[in-house]
Design a protein around this motif. Structure first.
Motif, PDB file in Angstrom:
ATOM      1  N   ALA A 204       1.007  -1.777  -0.171  1.00 10.96           N
ATOM      2  CA  ALA A 204       0.341  -0.127   0.240  1.00 10.96           C
ATOM      3  C   ALA A 204       1.134   1.212   0.465  1.00 10.96           C
ATOM      4  O   ALA A 204       0.619   2.388  -1.032  1.00 10.96           O
ATOM      5  CB  ALA A 204      -0.807   0.173   1.261  1.00 10.96           C
ATOM      6  N   ASP A 205       2.100   1.183   0.765  1.00 13.55           N
ATOM      7  CA  ASP A 205       3.028   2.989   1.183  1.00 13.55           C
ATOM      8  C   ASP A 205       3.104   2.903  -0.784  1.00 13.55           C
ATOM      9  O   ASP A 205       3.764   4.116  -0.818  1.00 13.55           O
ATOM     10  CB  ASP A 205       4.296   1.802   1.513  1.00 13.55           C
TER      11      ASP A 205
ATOM     12  N   LEU B  92      -3.764   8.123   3.183  1.00  9.70           N
ATOM     13  CA  LEU B  92      -4.601   6.976   3.279  1.00  9.70           C
ATOM     14  C   LEU B  92      -4.266   6.226   3.390  1.00  9.70           C
ATOM     15  O   LEU B  92      -4.992   5.548   3.756  1.00  9.70           O
ATOM     16  CB  LEU B  92      -4.591   7.287   0.991  1.00  9.70           C
ATOM     17  N   VAL B  93      -3.372   5.528   3.821  1.00  9.18           N
ATOM     18  CA  VAL B  93      -2.495   4.641   4.319  1.00  9.18           C
ATOM     19  C   VAL B  93      -2.569   4.684   5.423  1.00  9.18           C
ATOM     20  O   VAL B  93      -3.105   3.534   6.815  1.00  9.18           O
ATOM     21  CB  VAL B  93      -1.234   4.219   3.681  1.00  9.18           C
ATOM     22  N   ILE B  94      -2.415   5.407   6.815  1.00 12.86           N
ATOM     23  CA  ILE B  94      -2.431   6.476   7.554  1.00 12.86           C
ATOM     24  C   ILE B  94      -3.846   5.933   7.604  1.00 12.86           C
ATOM     25  O   ILE B  94      -4.431   5.380   9.184  1.00 12.86           O
ATOM     26  CB  ILE B  94      -2.377   7.436   8.424  1.00 12.86           C
ATOM     27  N   GLU B  95      -4.649   6.184   7.703  1.00 12.35           N
ATOM     28  CA  GLU B  95      -6.324   5.909   7.760  1.00 12.35           C
ATOM     29  C   GLU B  95      -6.893   4.215   7.421  1.00 12.35           C
ATOM     30  O   GLU B  95      -7.658   3.614   8.445  1.00 12.35           O
ATOM     31  CB  GLU B  95      -7.403   7.184   6.165  1.00 12.35           C
ATOM     32  N   MET B  96      -6.291   3.875   6.522  1.00 12.88           N
ATOM     33  CA  MET B  96      -6.444   2.450   5.907  1.00 12.88           C
ATOM     34  C   MET B  96      -5.836   1.382   7.172  1.00 12.88           C
ATOM     35  O   MET B  96      -6.817   1.179   7.677  1.00 12.88           O
ATOM     36  CB  MET B  96      -6.202   2.105   5.060  1.00 12.88           C
ATOM     37  N   GLN B  97      -4.596   2.210   8.303  1.00 18.66           N
ATOM     38  CA  GLN B  97      -4.053   1.274   9.352  1.00 18.66           C
ATOM     39  C   GLN B  97      -5.451   1.016  10.494  1.00 18.66           C
ATOM     40  O   GLN B  97      -5.295   0.921  10.622  1.00 18.66           O
ATOM     41  CB  GLN B  97      -2.812   2.474   9.394  1.00 18.66           C
ATOM     42  N   LYS B  98      -6.436   2.089  10.349  1.00 14.97           N
ATOM     43  CA  LYS B  98      -7.408   2.316  11.014  1.00 14.97           C
ATOM     44  C   LYS B  98      -8.052   0.995  11.451  1.00 14.97           C
ATOM     45  O   LYS B  98      -8.496   0.820  12.191  1.00 14.97           O
ATOM     46  CB  LYS B  98      -8.105   3.593  11.701  1.00 14.97           C
ATOM     47  N   TYR B  99      -8.509   0.841  10.406  1.00 10.69           N
ATOM     48  CA  TYR B  99      -8.936   0.014   9.761  1.00 10.69           C
ATOM     49  C   TYR B  99      -9.497  -1.705   9.911  1.00 10.69           C
ATOM     50  O   TYR B  99      -9.360  -2.646  10.133  1.00 10.69           O
ATOM     51  CB  TYR B  99     -10.486   0.400   8.957  1.00 10.69           C
ATOM     52  N   ALA B 100      -7.670  -1.820   9.009  1.00  9.83           N
ATOM     53  CA  ALA B 100      -7.023  -3.383   8.654  1.00  9.83           C
ATOM     54  C   ALA B 100      -5.784  -3.083   8.743  1.00  9.83           C
ATOM     55  O   ALA B 100      -5.342  -3.556   7.717  1.00  9.83           O
ATOM     56  CB  ALA B 100      -7.049  -3.677   7.215  1.00  9.83           C
ATOM     57  N   GLN B 101      -4.785  -2.705  10.653  1.00 12.69           N
ATOM     58  CA  GLN B 101      -3.478  -2.762  10.424  1.00 12.69           C
ATOM     59  C   GLN B 101      -2.956  -3.774  10.082  1.00 12.69           C
ATOM     60  O   GLN B 101      -3.951  -5.120  10.753  1.00 12.69           O
ATOM     61  CB  GLN B 101      -3.322  -2.011  11.552  1.00 12.69           C
ATOM     62  N   GLY B 102      -2.503  -4.730   9.431  1.00 15.59           N
ATOM     63  CA  GLY B 102      -1.863  -5.701   8.778  1.00 15.59           C
ATOM     64  C   GLY B 102      -2.404  -6.715   8.340  1.00 15.59           C
ATOM     65  O   GLY B 102      -1.539  -8.367   8.133  1.00 15.59           O
ATOM     66  N   GLN B 103      -2.784  -6.573   7.910  1.00 13.90           N
ATOM     67  CA  GLN B 103      -4.260  -7.725   6.702  1.00 13.90           C
ATOM     68  C   GLN B 103      -3.695  -7.257   5.915  1.00 13.90           C
ATOM     69  O   GLN B 103      -3.308  -5.742   5.092  1.00 13.90           O
ATOM     70  CB  GLN B 103      -4.799  -6.934   7.950  1.00 13.90           C
ATOM     71  N   ILE B 104      -3.941  -8.086   4.803  1.00 15.41           N
ATOM     72  CA  ILE B 104      -4.483  -8.031   3.520  1.00 15.41           C
ATOM     73  C   ILE B 104      -5.536  -8.008   2.588  1.00 15.41           C
ATOM     74  O   ILE B 104      -6.660  -8.479   3.863  1.00 15.41           O
ATOM     75  CB  ILE B 104      -3.168  -9.134   2.303  1.00 15.41           C
TER      76      ILE B 104
END
Length: 90
Positions: free
Chosen positions: A6-7, A14-26
């Motif tokens: 994603a990076d 956007l990556v920071i925002e997505m990490q709130k919902y799916a951190q470390g997941q595919i």
């Protein structure tokens, strides 16, 4: 389907925002509606099978038997029957 980090694709915010919902997941992101290809379109298999089936139908109409076509195309008698008795889609 290819894995992409994603990076490398998304802006940092956007990556920071997505990490709130799916951190470390595919996470899978689907294609937009209308951008999907039907089976075999990309590889050419769909077109190959259409041409093969048309050839089988033409040979059948020219007098070849279902058993002959089955042997020639390495298909079951049942498969040949489905091809010769079905109208080819454009």
């Amino acid at each position: 389907m290819k894995y992409v980090n994603a990076d490398e694709v998304f802006p940092k915010e956007l990556v920071i925002e997505m990490q709130k919902y799916a951190q470390g997941q595919i996470v899978y992101i689907s294609k937009l509606e209308g951008n999907h290809k039907k089976w075999g379109e990309k590889s050419g298999n769909r077109q190959y099978l259409k041409q093969r089936n048309q050839a089988i139908q033409e040979e059948f109409q020219s007098g070849a038997s279902i058993v002959e076509l089955s042997d020639r195309y390495f298909l079951s008698v049942y498969s040949i029957k489905k091809i010769v008795y079905t109208k080819i889609q454009s």
